[in-house]
Design an enzyme around this catalytic site. Structure first.
Site, PDB file in Angstrom:
ATOM      1  N   ARG A  77      -7.634 -48.333  30.310  1.00 29.45           N
ATOM      2  CA  ARG A  77      -7.510 -48.307  31.766  1.00 29.45           C
ATOM      3  C   ARG A  77      -8.840 -47.841  32.363  1.00 29.45           C
ATOM      4  O   ARG A  77      -9.324 -46.762  32.006  1.00 29.45           O
ATOM      5  CB  ARG A  77      -6.379 -47.341  32.167  1.00 29.45           C
ATOM      6  CG  ARG A  77      -6.275 -47.151  33.642  1.00 29.45           C
ATOM      7  CD  ARG A  77      -5.147 -46.246  34.116  1.00 29.45           C
ATOM      8  NE  ARG A  77      -5.360 -46.105  35.549  1.00 29.45           N
ATOM      9  CZ  ARG A  77      -5.384 -44.969  36.213  1.00 29.45           C
ATOM     10  NH1 ARG A  77      -5.120 -43.817  35.625  1.00 29.45           N
ATOM     11  NH2 ARG A  77      -5.651 -44.955  37.496  1.00 29.45           N
ATOM     12  N   HIS A 121     -10.112 -46.303  42.570  1.00 28.89           N
ATOM     13  CA  HIS A 121     -10.042 -44.927  42.058  1.00 28.89           C
ATOM     14  C   HIS A 121     -11.069 -44.103  42.845  1.00 28.89           C
ATOM     15  O   HIS A 121     -12.033 -43.589  42.297  1.00 28.89           O
ATOM     16  CB  HIS A 121     -10.303 -44.901  40.549  1.00 28.89           C
ATOM     17  CG  HIS A 121      -9.829 -43.649  39.856  1.00 28.89           C
ATOM     18  ND1 HIS A 121      -9.023 -43.678  38.727  1.00 28.89           N
ATOM     19  CD2 HIS A 121     -10.051 -42.343  40.105  1.00 28.89           C
ATOM     20  CE1 HIS A 121      -8.787 -42.431  38.313  1.00 28.89           C
ATOM     21  NE2 HIS A 121      -9.400 -41.603  39.132  1.00 28.89           N
ATOM     22  N   ASN A 292       0.761 -40.306  36.595  1.00 23.47           N
ATOM     23  CA  ASN A 292      -0.301 -39.404  36.146  1.00 23.47           C
ATOM     24  C   ASN A 292       0.277 -38.006  36.207  1.00 23.47           C
ATOM     25  O   ASN A 292       0.676 -37.546  37.283  1.00 23.47           O
ATOM     26  CB  ASN A 292      -1.514 -39.449  37.082  1.00 23.47           C
ATOM     27  CG  ASN A 292      -2.237 -40.784  37.062  1.00 23.47           C
ATOM     28  OD1 ASN A 292      -1.839 -41.705  36.364  1.00 23.47           O
ATOM     29  ND2 ASN A 292      -3.311 -40.871  37.835  1.00 23.47           N
TER      30      ASN A 292
HETATM   31  C1  FCB Z   1      -6.699 -37.002  38.148  1.00 23.65           C
HETATM   32  C2  FCB Z   1      -7.688 -38.095  38.475  1.00 23.65           C
HETATM   33  C3  FCB Z   1      -8.725 -38.340  37.412  1.00 23.65           C
HETATM   34  C4  FCB Z   1      -9.183 -37.061  36.749  1.00 23.65           C
HETATM   35  C5  FCB Z   1      -8.023 -36.192  36.360  1.00 23.65           C
HETATM   36  C6  FCB Z   1      -8.412 -34.898  35.680  1.00 23.65           C
HETATM   37  O1  FCB Z   1      -6.190 -36.470  39.328  1.00 23.65           O
HETATM   38  O2  FCB Z   1      -7.008 -39.312  38.698  1.00 23.65           O
HETATM   39  O3  FCB Z   1      -9.775 -39.058  37.992  1.00 23.65           O
HETATM   40  O4  FCB Z   1     -10.093 -36.407  37.538  1.00 23.65           O
HETATM   41  O5  FCB Z   1      -7.228 -35.905  37.471  1.00 23.65           O
END
Ligand code: FCB
Length: 445
Positions: A77, A121, A292
């Protein structure tokens, strides 16, 4: 711990993002992003660090994909930098930018690794920020157009797409807390950006599908397990409100065309800038859900808070990573079960991981045992959710190599692979070898 088998075809991968690894911030026609601007202004990022070079992945992507192959990754990804493709966010395409991602896709496929690109992102083109960024509704349509351009070009080889990474984080940290780019601290404006991003998500999902080239479209949502501070009805209701606002504010909308019940006084459409017809625009049900998840949040009821009526608490004597986030493996099980029960869509863990500031020992080995222990415990909880019927299809570790950790700069190290930034030398950590063993066996030992 008993051994735990994962389903056949379970997708093991790693996740990264463009600004955090690519570097080459002003090469081959790339436009500035809000993170370029934010880092170049003093005072925003620890140590004055910037992503100008980062992991130099723009030039070393072949070496990095070879590392992925060595680790046995099934999928990777990564994110596409909008200003690399459209330097001004709209209008003329920068062919060299598109070509870079096209080479990445080819190299991955040649290595037997399935690409999973994220279309946003966080590195918004600065030119669009100058017109208001996510506070301007026009950005939503520009985003959908950009998505269609990228999917149109790479969609012959890439079938699964993520539209956004963590819409809650880039709106709330970017426009309310000011801790992330563009560094704005305006609570009311921040709420309106959440709605514009919901509009953008609906438009983008449709635009991606309209290319006729995508088979699966999702978003990677930031989530945390939420524990009420006590077992009282008030605290449990407060935890539920925080779940509504922080976990599903962009998911309940896209699935069901409504905002979840987070505000004690009810949802006020005017405050969020909702226009007639938006309900239909924001609703564009996804094919899968990206989660996430790193930690949990403990929440108490607080009548002093006029909005959500909550207060976040920091549990004492909790185990923490070097980032300060609590290690709470059961939260991943809790969230998977909750999201599975509420939405019944395939789930991918699109990020999970931990920062531990370990460096090479005198023999040059990086023995990050705490990361191995973290992974064993979190992945066991994913297995538990699968055993109880949740349709979890894959796991993407955050992240492949140590990289630029936003406002924290290079001090935090989330990688399975250590990076010595002055020389750009990569060293696979003990956790990297451990992860390879897990992938080969498809079983948690
Ligand atoms: C998430 C982000 C990623 C990274 C991790 C630790 O919130 O999506 O880019 O910084 O945390």
């Amino acid at each position: 711990m008993p051994e735990l088998d994962f389903p056949n075809g379970f997708v093991w991968g790693c996740a990264t993002s463009s600004y955090q690894i690519e570097g080459a911030w002003n090469e081959d026609g790339k436009g500035d992003s809000i993170w370029d601007r934010f880092c170049h202004e003093p005072g925003h990022v620890k140590g004055g660090d910037t992503g100008d070079v980062a992991c130099d992945h723009y030039h070393r992507y072949r070496e990095d994909i070879a590392l992925m192959k060595e680790l046995g990754l099934k999928s990777y990804r990564f994110s596409i930098s909008w200003p690399r493709v459209l330097p001004r966010g709209k209008g003329a395409v920068n062919q060299k930018g598109l070509d870079f991602y096209s080479r990445i896709v080819d190299e991955l496929l040649a290595a037997g690794i399935t690409p999973l690109p994220t279309l946003f992102h966080w590195d918004l083109p600065q030119a669009l920020q100058d017109e208001g960024g996510w506070a301007s509704r026009d950005t939503a349509q520009h985003f959908a157009d950009y998505c269609a351009t990228v999917v149109g070009h790479l969609g012959d080889r890439v079938k699964t797409w993520l539209v956004f990474n963590e819409p809650w984080v880039f709106t709330i940290l970017g426009y309310l807390a000011g801790y992330h780019a563009p560094g704005i601290r305006d609570p009311e404006l921040a709420l309106r950006t959440t709605h514009i991003v919901n509009v953008a998500q609906g438009l983008a999902v449709r635009a991606v599908r309209a290319t006729g080239k995508a088979e699966n479209v999702g978003t990677a949502f930031s989530m945390s397990g939420i524990s009420p501070a006590s077992d009282t009805e008030e605290d449990r209701a407060a935890a539920e409100r925080w779940h509504a606002f922080s976990n599903v504010w962009f998911l309940e909308t896209v699935q069901n065309g409504r905002y979840p019940d987070a505000y004690t006084g009810g949802f006020d459409p005017e405050r969020f800038g909702v226009q007639p017809g938006d309900k239909e625009i924001v609703k564009a049900p996804l094919d899968f859900i990206g989660v996430n998840l790193y930690t949990r949040t403990v929440v108490a009821n607080d009548p002093q808070d006029p909005n959500l009526g909550i207060r976040r608490m920091a549990p004492e004597d909790a185990e923490r990573t070097d980032f300060g986030w609590e290690v709470y493996p059961e939260s991943i099980y809790q969230i998977i079960m909750r999201i599975w029960n509420d939405y019944r869509l395939p789930i991918y863990i699109t990020e999970n991981g931990c920062s531990y500031i370990d460096s090479p020992d005198k023999d040059g080995a990086v023995n990050d045992d705490r990361r191995v222990s973290f992974l064993e415990r979190y992945i066991a909880q994913i297995g538990r959710a699968i055993e109880e019927g949740a349709d979890v299809r894959g796991y993407y570790h955050w992240t492949l190599t140590d990289n630029f950790e936003w406002a924290e700069g290079y001090n935090q190290r989330f990688g399975l692979v250590y990076v010595d930034f002055p020389t750009q030398r990569r060293i696979i950590k003990r956790s990297g070898y451990w992860y390879r063993g897990l992938i080969v066996a498809n079983r948690l030992p």
